[in-house]
Write an enzyme that holds these catalytic residues in place. Structure first.
Site, PDB file in Angstrom:
ATOM      1  N   GLU A 258       0.885  -1.175   0.000  1.00 22.59           N
ATOM      2  CA  GLU A 258       0.000   0.000   0.000  1.00 22.59           C
ATOM      3  C   GLU A 258       0.911   1.209   0.000  1.00 22.59           C
ATOM      4  O   GLU A 258       1.699   1.385   0.926  1.00 22.59           O
ATOM      5  CB  GLU A 258      -0.870   0.015   1.275  1.00 22.59           C
ATOM      6  N   CYS A 297      -3.393   8.450   3.825  1.00 27.38           N
ATOM      7  CA  CYS A 297      -3.184   7.943   2.463  1.00 27.38           C
ATOM      8  C   CYS A 297      -4.424   8.184   1.611  1.00 27.38           C
ATOM      9  O   CYS A 297      -4.345   8.248   0.396  1.00 27.38           O
ATOM     10  CB  CYS A 297      -2.860   6.458   2.518  1.00 27.38           C
TER      11      CYS A 297
HETATM   12  P1  NAP Z   1       8.136   5.409   4.580  1.00 19.00           P
HETATM   13  O1  NAP Z   1       9.195   6.397   4.882  1.00 19.00           O
HETATM   14  O2  NAP Z   1       8.176   4.729   3.275  1.00 19.00           O
HETATM   15  O3  NAP Z   1       8.187   4.360   5.773  1.00 19.00           O
HETATM   16  C1  NAP Z   1       7.238   3.349   5.867  1.00 19.00           C
HETATM   17  C2  NAP Z   1       7.749   2.242   6.747  1.00 19.00           C
HETATM   18  O4  NAP Z   1       8.853   1.615   6.110  1.00 19.00           O
HETATM   19  C3  NAP Z   1       8.254   2.702   8.115  1.00 19.00           C
HETATM   20  O5  NAP Z   1       7.869   1.753   9.074  1.00 19.00           O
HETATM   21  C4  NAP Z   1       9.758   2.705   7.942  1.00 19.00           C
HETATM   22  O6  NAP Z   1      10.445   2.491   9.154  1.00 19.00           O
HETATM   23  C5  NAP Z   1       9.914   1.491   7.040  1.00 19.00           C
HETATM   24  N1  NAP Z   1      11.173   1.442   6.314  1.00 19.00           N
HETATM   25  C6  NAP Z   1      11.798   2.441   5.650  1.00 19.00           C
HETATM   26  N2  NAP Z   1      12.925   1.970   5.082  1.00 19.00           N
HETATM   27  C7  NAP Z   1      13.010   0.658   5.403  1.00 19.00           C
HETATM   28  C8  NAP Z   1      13.953  -0.373   5.120  1.00 19.00           C
HETATM   29  N3  NAP Z   1      15.028  -0.157   4.374  1.00 19.00           N
HETATM   30  N4  NAP Z   1      13.714  -1.613   5.620  1.00 19.00           N
HETATM   31  C9  NAP Z   1      12.619  -1.871   6.374  1.00 19.00           C
HETATM   32  N5  NAP Z   1      11.700  -0.917   6.672  1.00 19.00           N
HETATM   33  C10 NAP Z   1      11.886   0.324   6.195  1.00 19.00           C
HETATM   34  O7  NAP Z   1       6.685   6.057   4.697  1.00 19.00           O
HETATM   35  P2  NAP Z   1       6.098   6.953   5.852  1.00 19.00           P
HETATM   36  O8  NAP Z   1       6.763   8.292   5.778  1.00 19.00           O
HETATM   37  O9  NAP Z   1       6.086   6.233   7.149  1.00 19.00           O
HETATM   38  O10 NAP Z   1       4.576   7.082   5.396  1.00 19.00           O
HETATM   39  C11 NAP Z   1       4.116   8.026   4.475  1.00 19.00           C
HETATM   40  C12 NAP Z   1       3.784   7.380   3.169  1.00 19.00           C
HETATM   41  O11 NAP Z   1       2.972   6.258   3.378  1.00 19.00           O
HETATM   42  C13 NAP Z   1       3.006   8.278   2.247  1.00 19.00           C
HETATM   43  O12 NAP Z   1       3.595   8.247   0.989  1.00 19.00           O
HETATM   44  C14 NAP Z   1       1.622   7.660   2.204  1.00 19.00           C
HETATM   45  O13 NAP Z   1       0.936   7.835   0.984  1.00 19.00           O
HETATM   46  C15 NAP Z   1       1.895   6.243   2.448  1.00 19.00           C
HETATM   47  N6  NAP Z   1       0.736   5.602   3.057  1.00 19.00           N
HETATM   48  C16 NAP Z   1      -0.004   4.757   2.298  1.00 19.00           C
HETATM   49  C17 NAP Z   1      -1.090   4.113   2.841  1.00 19.00           C
HETATM   50  C18 NAP Z   1      -1.914   3.174   2.023  1.00 19.00           C
HETATM   51  O14 NAP Z   1      -2.722   2.455   2.607  1.00 19.00           O
HETATM   52  N7  NAP Z   1      -1.753   3.145   0.735  1.00 19.00           N
HETATM   53  C19 NAP Z   1      -1.420   4.318   4.176  1.00 19.00           C
HETATM   54  C20 NAP Z   1      -0.644   5.180   4.927  1.00 19.00           C
HETATM   55  C21 NAP Z   1       0.447   5.819   4.354  1.00 19.00           C
HETATM   56  P3  NAP Z   1      11.242   3.674   9.889  1.00 19.00           P
HETATM   57  O15 NAP Z   1      10.222   4.646  10.336  1.00 19.00           O
HETATM   58  O16 NAP Z   1      11.899   2.973  11.014  1.00 19.00           O
HETATM   59  O17 NAP Z   1      12.183   4.245   8.885  1.00 19.00           O
END
Ligand code: NAP
Length: 521
Positions: A258, A297
């Protein structure tokens, strides 16, 4: 200083004090309130614990028993709602109402799947569709079954829904019979950590059914195998990086993603200013821009309006957006909190600058503001920001760049259903599209043209206005997920939400024997 712990192999694990920690801050004051690190966790041992203890225990239970468990988890969290809301305000900057959207979403989804399990009853497998005669007589039939996968569901979640994000994924996996290892985004992990602490203390779950990683996942994804499931919510960039991992590809681990979404709200030309549908449109768009400071999102990013109505919409929406009070949610007058992190604010400001190459700001300044009841110069505050482009057709970057903040762009179109559908499709795949009309032919036209470019279509009309909850609410009965940029994943949608965690197997044999197997055990 609070140190967040992980819950691993039936015990709480705290990283050694000389580990590399990540700070968690109060986004209204920038005060550091906790630290997290997963240093010292043995991820192979976590997986083994889930596979050897949690999986067998869950698979031994019937759907009805697992449902009972989910209802218990829901109640345990509900009993601590007030405390969780306070943590949410402090760690994620949500107002009470916005925090409730996350916490109540979590308890509601767990309860919904708990209730759904009742209808599945005392069985451990699910029949998938009707049986079918394969040869001349009923001596040889076929029947598809769905059985729990013998692996671990690893869930990585985004920062914006620390409770719901964990619960909506865990509800489906646990009900299907798979143990869960969940990892919240570190910046807002305080809410998830406390939620898991409450659930562990409630002592409802079999050993190994639920583990928590606060901090990095280390080599966890490199250890997943063919029976495991990896479900991710977050940005498209992280999704791409993780799904491309060699091990996940080589092992054919089941992956569900997602990601980003440039959701559109579309106003039809039949909606007159001042009508009930007009009011619903304005109410919904205002909420979907500002709830959780636009960090949903499912938030509205693109607002498509017939060119002839663009000035009226700009004026009416502007009035509502200017009335939003941005500040520290601890103050009762505040209706919108800050962005969750310094990085979010930095990215949002850069994003507004990017959108400004194709549209002009008509509400807001595109700059950080001070928040009500927050120290001057501190806090990640951004007031609601509305931009306006000349036409959806020339707004290139608005259809490509998600600004994860209370920011959206007005995009005039010619009022035709075909142009509305093309504009929705220009977003490259979205989670939700909301359309506002009392004209069934126009509505059918947009659904027909845009249906394959979006996961969900919310129709606001005179007939639905009294109950319509807003397009941002992902309800467990219907699909959450979307094609293309939105990740291509599918979650929730009732029983379909269990599918990633169940393996399909075709049975062939005598009809009576297939029926007996499909009925149960
Ligand atoms: P993100 O920076 O991509 O991080 C998401 C998750 O991935 C976090 O738990 C992060 O952990 C983890 N992560 C990052 N790099 C990783 C790696 N190399 N290995 C394992 N895990 C890793 O996104 P975000 O800033 O939290 O969320 C915002 C984004 O999420 C927006 O773009 C939004 O559109 C999207 N979103 C989508 C939905 C949906 O249902 N489609 C719902 C909510 C949000 P750390 O925090 O520890 O880095």
């Amino acid at each position: 200083m609070k140190i967040l712990k992980s819950y691993a192999r039936g015990a709480w694990h705290e990283a050694a004090s000389n580990s590399p920690f990540t700070d968690l801050v109060d986004p209204s004051t920038e005060e550091t309130i906790a630290r997290a690190s997963s240093a010292g966790l043995d991820f192979a041992a976590l997986l083994a614990h889930a596979r050897e203890r949690g999986g067998p225990a869950l698979r031994a239970m019937t759907f009805a028993e697992r449902g009972e468990l989910l209802r218990g988890l829901s109640k345990a969290l509900r009993d601590h709602r007030g405390e969780l809301l306070e943590i949410s305000a402090r760690n994620t900057g949500t107002t009470k109402h916005d925090g409730g959207f996350d916490i109540d979403g979590a308890t509601g989804t767990l309860a919904y799947y708990g209730g759904l399990a009742k209808s599945l009853g005392d069985r451990r497998v699910l029949a998938d569709g009707e049986d079918v005669q394969l040869m001349r007589t009923d001596a040889f039939f076929g029947q598809h079954l769905l059985v729990p996968r013998h692996g671990v569901a690893v869930h990585i979640n985004a920062f914006n829904f620390p409770a719901w994000g964990f619960a909506e994924k865990a509800a489906c996996a646990l009900l299907a019979g798979m143990p869960v290892i969940t990892k919240p985004a570190t910046a807002t992990a305080m809410v998830t950590e406390r939620a898991i602490e409450i659930l562990v203390a409630a002592n409802l779950l079999p050993e190994g059914a639920l583990q928590l990683v606060c901090g990095s996942t280390g080599n966890l994804l490199e250890l997943l195998g063919a029976q495991d499931v990896f479900a991710f919510t977050g940005s498209a960039d992280t999704a791409l990086a993780l799904r491309s991992g060699r091990n996940l590809l080589a092992a054919n681990t089941r992956v569900n993603l997602e990601a980003d979404s440039l959701n559109a709200a579309v106003l039809a030309p039949d909606v007159a200013p001042g009508s009930p549908v007009w009011d619903l449109f304005l109410k919904d768009v205002t909420r979907e821009m500002t709830q959780k400071a636009g960090q949903k999102c499912t938030a509205v990013r693109r607002i498509l309006v017939p060119a002839a109505l663009a000035d009226a919409v700009e004026a009416a929406l502007g009035e509502r957006l200017r009335a939003v009070v941005t500040g520290n949610p601890s103050d009762g007058s505040v209706t919108m909190g800050p962005l969750a992190t310094a990085n979010q604010l930095r990215d949002a400001l850069a994003g507004i600058a990017k959108l400004s190459t194709a549209a002009r700001i008509v509400v807001g300044s595109g700059q950080r503001t001070d928040g009500v009841a927050a120290p001057a110069g501190k806090g990640f505050f951004l007031a609601p920001t509305l931009l306006r482009a000349d036409s959806w057709r020339t707004a290139g970057v608005v259809h490509e760049h998600e600004v994860f903040a209370p920011v959206a762009t007005l995009l005039p179109y010619d009022g035709s259903a075909s142009a509305a559908a093309a504009a929705v499709a220009a977003g490259g795949g979205t989670l939700v599209t909301s359309i506002y009309s009392d004209d069934p032919a126009w509505t059918r036209g947009v659904v027909g043209g845009a249906g394959s470019f979006t996961g969900r279509i919310y129709i606001g009309s005179s007939a639905s206005a009294s109950e319509a909850p807003g397009s941002g609410m992902a309800m467990p009965q219907t699909l959450h997920g979307g094609p293309g940029r939105a990740g291509g994943g599918e979650e929730l949608a009732g029983l379909a939400g269990l599918r990633p965690y169940l393996q399909k197997v075709a049975l062939q044999g005598a009809r009576a024997s297939l029926q007996e197997i499909a009925a149960g055990v």
